[in-house]
Scaffold this active site. Sequence first.
Site, PDB file in Angstrom:
ATOM      1  N   ASP A   1       0.823  -1.226   0.000  1.00 47.41           N
ATOM      2  CA  ASP A   1       0.000   0.000   0.000  1.00 47.41           C
ATOM      3  C   ASP A   1       0.859   1.279   0.000  1.00 47.41           C
ATOM      4  O   ASP A   1       1.561   1.555   0.975  1.00 47.41           O
ATOM      5  CB  ASP A   1      -0.928   0.025   1.218  1.00 47.41           C
ATOM      6  CG  ASP A   1      -1.866  -1.192   1.277  1.00 47.41           C
ATOM      7  OD1 ASP A   1      -1.462  -2.292   0.854  1.00 47.41           O
ATOM      8  OD2 ASP A   1      -2.999  -1.026   1.770  1.00 47.41           O
TER       9      ASP A   1
ATOM     10  N   HIS B   1     -10.471   1.718   0.762  1.00 43.59           N
ATOM     11  CA  HIS B   1     -10.450   3.180   0.609  1.00 43.59           C
ATOM     12  C   HIS B   1     -10.690   3.626  -0.831  1.00 43.59           C
ATOM     13  O   HIS B   1     -10.458   4.781  -1.183  1.00 43.59           O
ATOM     14  CB  HIS B   1      -9.119   3.747   1.123  1.00 43.59           C
ATOM     15  CG  HIS B   1      -8.953   3.603   2.596  1.00 43.59           C
ATOM     16  ND1 HIS B   1      -9.780   4.229   3.504  1.00 43.59           N
ATOM     17  CD2 HIS B   1      -8.080   2.880   3.330  1.00 43.59           C
ATOM     18  CE1 HIS B   1      -9.404   3.904   4.735  1.00 43.59           C
ATOM     19  NE2 HIS B   1      -8.384   3.083   4.654  1.00 43.59           N
TER      20      HIS B   1
ATOM     21  N   HIS C   1      -6.985  -8.189  -0.273  1.00 44.84           N
ATOM     22  CA  HIS C   1      -6.968  -7.024   0.599  1.00 44.84           C
ATOM     23  C   HIS C   1      -7.813  -7.348   1.830  1.00 44.84           C
ATOM     24  O   HIS C   1      -9.049  -7.283   1.775  1.00 44.84           O
ATOM     25  CB  HIS C   1      -7.524  -5.824  -0.177  1.00 44.84           C
ATOM     26  CG  HIS C   1      -7.218  -4.524   0.464  1.00 44.84           C
ATOM     27  ND1 HIS C   1      -5.990  -3.909   0.366  1.00 44.84           N
ATOM     28  CD2 HIS C   1      -7.963  -3.710   1.237  1.00 44.84           C
ATOM     29  CE1 HIS C   1      -5.999  -2.778   1.032  1.00 44.84           C
ATOM     30  NE2 HIS C   1      -7.191  -2.634   1.591  1.00 44.84           N
TER      31      HIS C   1
ATOM     32  N   HIS D   1      -0.754  -2.981   6.262  1.00 43.58           N
ATOM     33  CA  HIS D   1       0.405  -2.074   6.206  1.00 43.58           C
ATOM     34  C   HIS D   1       1.583  -2.586   7.034  1.00 43.58           C
ATOM     35  O   HIS D   1       2.549  -1.859   7.232  1.00 43.58           O
ATOM     36  CB  HIS D   1       0.042  -0.648   6.646  1.00 43.58           C
ATOM     37  CG  HIS D   1      -0.896   0.056   5.715  1.00 43.58           C
ATOM     38  ND1 HIS D   1      -1.001   1.425   5.635  1.00 43.58           N
ATOM     39  CD2 HIS D   1      -1.778  -0.428   4.801  1.00 43.58           C
ATOM     40  CE1 HIS D   1      -1.909   1.753   4.737  1.00 43.58           C
ATOM     41  NE2 HIS D   1      -2.402   0.644   4.215  1.00 43.58           N
TER      42      HIS D   1
ATOM     43  N   HIS E   1      -3.392  -4.360   2.944  1.00 42.28           N
ATOM     44  CA  HIS E   1      -4.334  -3.687   3.846  1.00 42.28           C
ATOM     45  C   HIS E   1      -3.803  -3.465   5.267  1.00 42.28           C
ATOM     46  O   HIS E   1      -4.087  -2.422   5.848  1.00 42.28           O
ATOM     47  CB  HIS E   1      -5.689  -4.401   3.936  1.00 42.28           C
ATOM     48  CG  HIS E   1      -6.637  -3.794   4.926  1.00 42.28           C
ATOM     49  ND1 HIS E   1      -7.229  -2.572   4.722  1.00 42.28           N
ATOM     50  CD2 HIS E   1      -7.074  -4.218   6.146  1.00 42.28           C
ATOM     51  CE1 HIS E   1      -8.009  -2.282   5.772  1.00 42.28           C
ATOM     52  NE2 HIS E   1      -7.922  -3.256   6.646  1.00 42.28           N
TER      53      HIS E   1
ATOM     54  N   GLU F   1      -4.570   2.137  -2.741  1.00 42.05           N
ATOM     55  CA  GLU F   1      -5.780   2.653  -2.074  1.00 42.05           C
ATOM     56  C   GLU F   1      -5.515   3.840  -1.155  1.00 42.05           C
ATOM     57  O   GLU F   1      -6.443   4.588  -0.837  1.00 42.05           O
ATOM     58  CB  GLU F   1      -6.474   1.524  -1.283  1.00 42.05           C
ATOM     59  CG  GLU F   1      -5.683   1.079  -0.080  1.00 42.05           C
ATOM     60  CD  GLU F   1      -6.540   0.531   1.046  1.00 42.05           C
ATOM     61  OE1 GLU F   1      -7.757   0.466   0.911  1.00 42.05           O
ATOM     62  OE2 GLU F   1      -5.945   0.166   2.086  1.00 42.05           O
TER      63      GLU F   1
HETATM   64 FE   FE2 Z   1      -4.034   0.395   2.844  1.00 44.70          FE
HETATM   65 FE   FE2 Z   2      -7.261  -1.154   3.123  1.00 48.47          FE
END
Ligand code: FE2
Ligand code: FE2
Length: 260
Positions: free
Chosen positions: A8, A68, A150, A177, A175, A39
């Site tokens: 991400d 997102h 995700h 991170h 997702h 995202e």
């Molecule tokens: Fe993210």
């Molecule tokens: Fe996410």
Amino acid sequence: MKILAVGDIVGKPGCTMIRNFLHKVKKDLEVDLCIANGENAAVGNGMTRSIAYELFEQGIDVITMGNHLWNKKEIFSLFKEEKAIIRPANYPPGTPGRGSIILDVNDKKVAVLNISGRIFMENLDCPFRVIEKELKVIAGITNVIIVDFHAEATSEKLAMGWYLDGKVSAIFGTHTHVQTADERILPKGTGYITDIGMTGPYDSILGVKKEIIINRFITHLPEKFQIADGPSQFNGIVFEIDELTGKTTNVNRIIINEKF
Ligand SMILES: [Fe+2]
Ligand SMILES: [Fe+2]
């Protein structure tokens, strides 16, 4: 062939890391195709036209999204003009955008799919049933298939990994991170990692200023998120895939950190 997936990309710091390191990573590791989760690339999350085209310009071939997705309205028109931005396939039928793309890489067709988990996430359609349906179509076209799952829950990600073993070339999680150190090749040849991590500010909580998040946990009061400053990281993974069998033969997790 070698396929790089980038974790991400968070805000300007994440985009700067792409500008500073992607070209070198692709060249050094002889990457044939680059996928990145975008995202969180725009300020306030989501994707804008200018950021999307900058990321393509820097060498990203496919941008995957996540929860997102809708934060910037430009995504609606972007979906109309750019097939290489995909969203989780398990949104309800009729949702703008598409959940997969098939590209030509070195005279070989490669499918990239984006799917979302449901545990601690939006209550979308069943990711297992939706991906099974998508794969029925794709299997007739190519055996090189890469999935960005995700999702939040490790259990759901592992379950999807085992469910897809032997059905896809590789599946990577996004997702959370936070990069996990569990990269492996499952018994039937599917490359797997629970989460490839984040490309963005290192001294942060998932890319956001740590003080804001700590304060939110303590007070439960709403506060606007701000992207953190300081050194950044570049997280991702490279899957080496046998083009004939569609199986992963090597997995190489990537961490670049400006701080170290
Ligand atoms: Fe993210
Ligand atoms: Fe996410």
